[in-house]
Design a protein around this motif. Sequence first.
Motif, PDB file in Angstrom:
ATOM      1  N   VAL A 197      40.189  40.231  44.832  1.00 32.23           N
ATOM      2  CA  VAL A 197      38.905  40.290  44.137  1.00 32.23           C
ATOM      3  C   VAL A 197      37.807  39.858  45.093  1.00 32.23           C
ATOM      4  O   VAL A 197      37.958  38.893  45.837  1.00 32.23           O
ATOM      5  CB  VAL A 197      38.869  39.380  42.891  1.00 32.23           C
ATOM      6  CG1 VAL A 197      37.687  39.731  42.005  1.00 32.23           C
ATOM      7  CG2 VAL A 197      40.153  39.441  42.103  1.00 32.23           C
ATOM      8  N   SER A 198      36.681  40.560  45.023  1.00 32.16           N
ATOM      9  CA  SER A 198      35.568  40.260  45.923  1.00 32.16           C
ATOM     10  C   SER A 198      34.242  40.468  45.214  1.00 32.16           C
ATOM     11  O   SER A 198      34.100  41.389  44.408  1.00 32.16           O
ATOM     12  CB  SER A 198      35.643  41.164  47.166  1.00 32.16           C
ATOM     13  OG  SER A 198      34.522  40.973  48.002  1.00 32.16           O
ATOM     14  N   GLY A 199      33.279  39.613  45.501  1.00 35.74           N
ATOM     15  CA  GLY A 199      31.916  39.840  45.046  1.00 35.74           C
ATOM     16  C   GLY A 199      31.475  38.961  43.883  1.00 35.74           C
ATOM     17  O   GLY A 199      32.248  38.660  42.975  1.00 35.74           O
ATOM     18  N   GLU A 200      30.217  38.569  43.922  1.00 32.79           N
ATOM     19  CA  GLU A 200      29.657  37.712  42.874  1.00 32.79           C
ATOM     20  C   GLU A 200      29.648  38.405  41.519  1.00 32.79           C
ATOM     21  O   GLU A 200      29.710  37.755  40.477  1.00 32.79           O
ATOM     22  CB  GLU A 200      28.238  37.290  43.265  1.00 32.79           C
ATOM     23  CG  GLU A 200      27.640  36.233  42.356  1.00 32.79           C
ATOM     24  CD  GLU A 200      26.285  35.735  42.844  1.00 32.79           C
ATOM     25  OE1 GLU A 200      25.718  34.845  42.183  1.00 32.79           O
ATOM     26  OE2 GLU A 200      25.797  36.247  43.882  1.00 32.79           O
ATOM     27  N   ASP A 201      29.583  39.750  41.528  1.00 35.22           N
ATOM     28  CA  ASP A 201      29.588  40.482  40.254  1.00 35.22           C
ATOM     29  C   ASP A 201      30.915  40.364  39.516  1.00 35.22           C
ATOM     30  O   ASP A 201      31.001  40.716  38.333  1.00 35.22           O
ATOM     31  CB  ASP A 201      29.248  41.958  40.488  1.00 35.22           C
ATOM     32  CG  ASP A 201      30.220  42.643  41.436  1.00 35.22           C
ATOM     33  OD1 ASP A 201      30.674  41.991  42.385  1.00 35.22           O
ATOM     34  OD2 ASP A 201      30.512  43.829  41.222  1.00 35.22           O
ATOM     35  N   LYS A 202      31.946  39.845  40.190  1.00 35.99           N
ATOM     36  CA  LYS A 202      33.239  39.631  39.540  1.00 35.99           C
ATOM     37  C   LYS A 202      33.447  38.171  39.123  1.00 35.99           C
ATOM     38  O   LYS A 202      34.502  37.838  38.559  1.00 35.99           O
ATOM     39  CB  LYS A 202      34.373  40.051  40.478  1.00 35.99           C
ATOM     40  CG  LYS A 202      34.403  41.534  40.849  1.00 35.99           C
ATOM     41  CD  LYS A 202      34.833  42.402  39.691  1.00 35.99           C
ATOM     42  CE  LYS A 202      34.866  43.881  40.057  1.00 35.99           C
ATOM     43  NZ  LYS A 202      35.961  44.226  40.977  1.00 35.99           N
ATOM     44  N   ALA A 203      32.478  37.312  39.388  1.00 31.92           N
ATOM     45  CA  ALA A 203      32.672  35.879  39.152  1.00 31.92           C
ATOM     46  C   ALA A 203      32.974  35.562  37.691  1.00 31.92           C
ATOM     47  O   ALA A 203      33.863  34.756  37.389  1.00 31.92           O
ATOM     48  CB  ALA A 203      31.452  35.099  39.625  1.00 31.92           C
ATOM     49  N   ASP A 204      32.245  36.161  36.774  1.00 30.96           N
ATOM     50  CA  ASP A 204      32.456  35.868  35.351  1.00 30.96           C
ATOM     51  C   ASP A 204      33.836  36.296  34.892  1.00 30.96           C
ATOM     52  O   ASP A 204      34.540  35.551  34.194  1.00 30.96           O
ATOM     53  CB  ASP A 204      31.386  36.558  34.491  1.00 30.96           C
ATOM     54  CG  ASP A 204      30.031  35.873  34.585  1.00 30.96           C
ATOM     55  OD1 ASP A 204      29.990  34.698  35.024  1.00 30.96           O
ATOM     56  OD2 ASP A 204      29.017  36.503  34.234  1.00 30.96           O
ATOM     57  N   ILE A 205      34.250  37.496  35.277  1.00 27.38           N
ATOM     58  CA  ILE A 205      35.536  37.988  34.800  1.00 27.38           C
ATOM     59  C   ILE A 205      36.693  37.262  35.488  1.00 27.38           C
ATOM     60  O   ILE A 205      37.759  37.072  34.873  1.00 27.38           O
ATOM     61  CB  ILE A 205      35.647  39.527  34.971  1.00 27.38           C
ATOM     62  CG1 ILE A 205      36.770  40.067  34.063  1.00 27.38           C
ATOM     63  CG2 ILE A 205      35.867  39.914  36.412  1.00 27.38           C
ATOM     64  CD1 ILE A 205      36.578  39.825  32.595  1.00 27.38           C
ATOM     65  N   VAL A 206      36.513  36.825  36.729  1.00 24.28           N
ATOM     66  CA  VAL A 206      37.541  36.017  37.387  1.00 24.28           C
ATOM     67  C   VAL A 206      37.768  34.728  36.611  1.00 24.28           C
ATOM     68  O   VAL A 206      38.909  34.310  36.352  1.00 24.28           O
ATOM     69  CB  VAL A 206      37.161  35.725  38.855  1.00 24.28           C
ATOM     70  CG1 VAL A 206      38.030  34.605  39.428  1.00 24.28           C
ATOM     71  CG2 VAL A 206      37.301  36.980  39.700  1.00 24.28           C
ATOM     72  N   TYR A 207      36.681  34.095  36.207  1.00 23.70           N
ATOM     73  CA  TYR A 207      36.795  32.854  35.431  1.00 23.70           C
ATOM     74  C   TYR A 207      37.499  33.106  34.097  1.00 23.70           C
ATOM     75  O   TYR A 207      38.405  32.362  33.705  1.00 23.70           O
ATOM     76  CB  TYR A 207      35.405  32.265  35.201  1.00 23.70           C
ATOM     77  CG  TYR A 207      35.420  30.997  34.380  1.00 23.70           C
ATOM     78  CD1 TYR A 207      35.758  29.776  34.964  1.00 23.70           C
ATOM     79  CD2 TYR A 207      35.133  31.023  33.023  1.00 23.70           C
ATOM     80  CE1 TYR A 207      35.796  28.608  34.214  1.00 23.70           C
ATOM     81  CE2 TYR A 207      35.177  29.875  32.265  1.00 23.70           C
ATOM     82  CZ  TYR A 207      35.504  28.669  32.864  1.00 23.70           C
ATOM     83  OH  TYR A 207      35.551  27.520  32.112  1.00 23.70           O
ATOM     84  N   LYS A 208      37.094  34.152  33.400  1.00 19.19           N
ATOM     85  CA  LYS A 208      37.706  34.457  32.103  1.00 19.19           C
ATOM     86  C   LYS A 208      39.185  34.817  32.245  1.00 19.19           C
ATOM     87  O   LYS A 208      40.014  34.398  31.441  1.00 19.19           O
ATOM     88  CB  LYS A 208      36.961  35.613  31.438  1.00 19.19           C
ATOM     89  CG  LYS A 208      35.556  35.276  30.970  1.00 19.19           C
ATOM     90  CD  LYS A 208      34.865  36.510  30.388  1.00 19.19           C
ATOM     91  CE  LYS A 208      33.443  36.190  29.963  1.00 19.19           C
ATOM     92  NZ  LYS A 208      32.741  37.403  29.450  1.00 19.19           N
ATOM     93  N   ALA A 209      39.497  35.599  33.275  1.00 13.44           N
ATOM     94  CA  ALA A 209      40.867  36.083  33.437  1.00 13.44           C
ATOM     95  C   ALA A 209      41.844  34.977  33.805  1.00 13.44           C
ATOM     96  O   ALA A 209      42.973  34.944  33.291  1.00 13.44           O
ATOM     97  CB  ALA A 209      40.905  37.183  34.488  1.00 13.44           C
ATOM     98  N   PHE A 210      41.439  34.063  34.680  1.00 16.69           N
ATOM     99  CA  PHE A 210      42.386  33.098  35.221  1.00 16.69           C
ATOM    100  C   PHE A 210      42.211  31.674  34.706  1.00 16.69           C
ATOM    101  O   PHE A 210      43.080  30.823  34.921  1.00 16.69           O
ATOM    102  CB  PHE A 210      42.328  33.125  36.744  1.00 16.69           C
ATOM    103  CG  PHE A 210      42.579  34.488  37.319  1.00 16.69           C
ATOM    104  CD1 PHE A 210      43.644  35.259  36.865  1.00 16.69           C
ATOM    105  CD2 PHE A 210      41.746  35.041  38.279  1.00 16.69           C
ATOM    106  CE1 PHE A 210      43.881  36.538  37.361  1.00 16.69           C
ATOM    107  CE2 PHE A 210      41.975  36.311  38.786  1.00 16.69           C
ATOM    108  CZ  PHE A 210      43.050  37.061  38.333  1.00 16.69           C
TER     109      PHE A 210
END
Length: 243
Positions: A197-210
Amino acid sequence: MKIIRTKDYEDMSRKAAGVIAAQVVLKPDSILGLATGSTPIGAYKQLIAWGRAGDLDFSEIRTFNLDEYRGLTRDNDQSYFYFMRHNFMDGAGIPVERTDIPDGSEPDAERECARYDAAIRAAGGIDLQLLGMGHNGHIGFNEPADEFPKGTHCVDLTASTIEANKRFFASEADVPRQAYTMGIQTIMSARKVLVAVSGEDKADIVYKAFFGPVTPLVPASILQMHPDVIVVADEAALSRCKL
């Protein structure tokens, strides 16, 4: 779950490639599950470079891809078959007969999905599955839903996924509305899972997913239940996570 924080996309790509390379070195006849999209391209380039330098040998591996657009033939330059040949298989010297990707030109969805699941089982299952993750938490084309789909299936793409993928097509109207994709059970059956995973645009979903609840509304959250997951993500993607 092991989370590896990297500096940027290039660093993430090298470290993700390193995980895949270690798998191939330890088991030269590995069954690799591979992903498309912009995220893994850097890792594929690194693997090709190591192969050409003589540091890796891909001659015994077999590969299965996560998904394919329904309705596209394999010679279409937007098909995932074409993507994989162009971005990894040809450069790594992996022959077509050692790769398998859902056949988007097969109109009988039930038959094609059954064929694909049977092929994965016949190969002995996937040793390492590479995943990216969509802005809505999809893995493969398993979109947010009321339940986790099991086997390979045909899925209607969400508006957000169509929007994210339209940059690869002449217009939004050209983006296929359906795809064949491995199901969650197939992904979870892999012996090891690698998420890049890369990029600030993925920050929210990374937090939710993991770090959020396990829910089919965030498909990637199911990976919290897998016994061997490595997440390789850059600082921007992990900016909401306290590690």
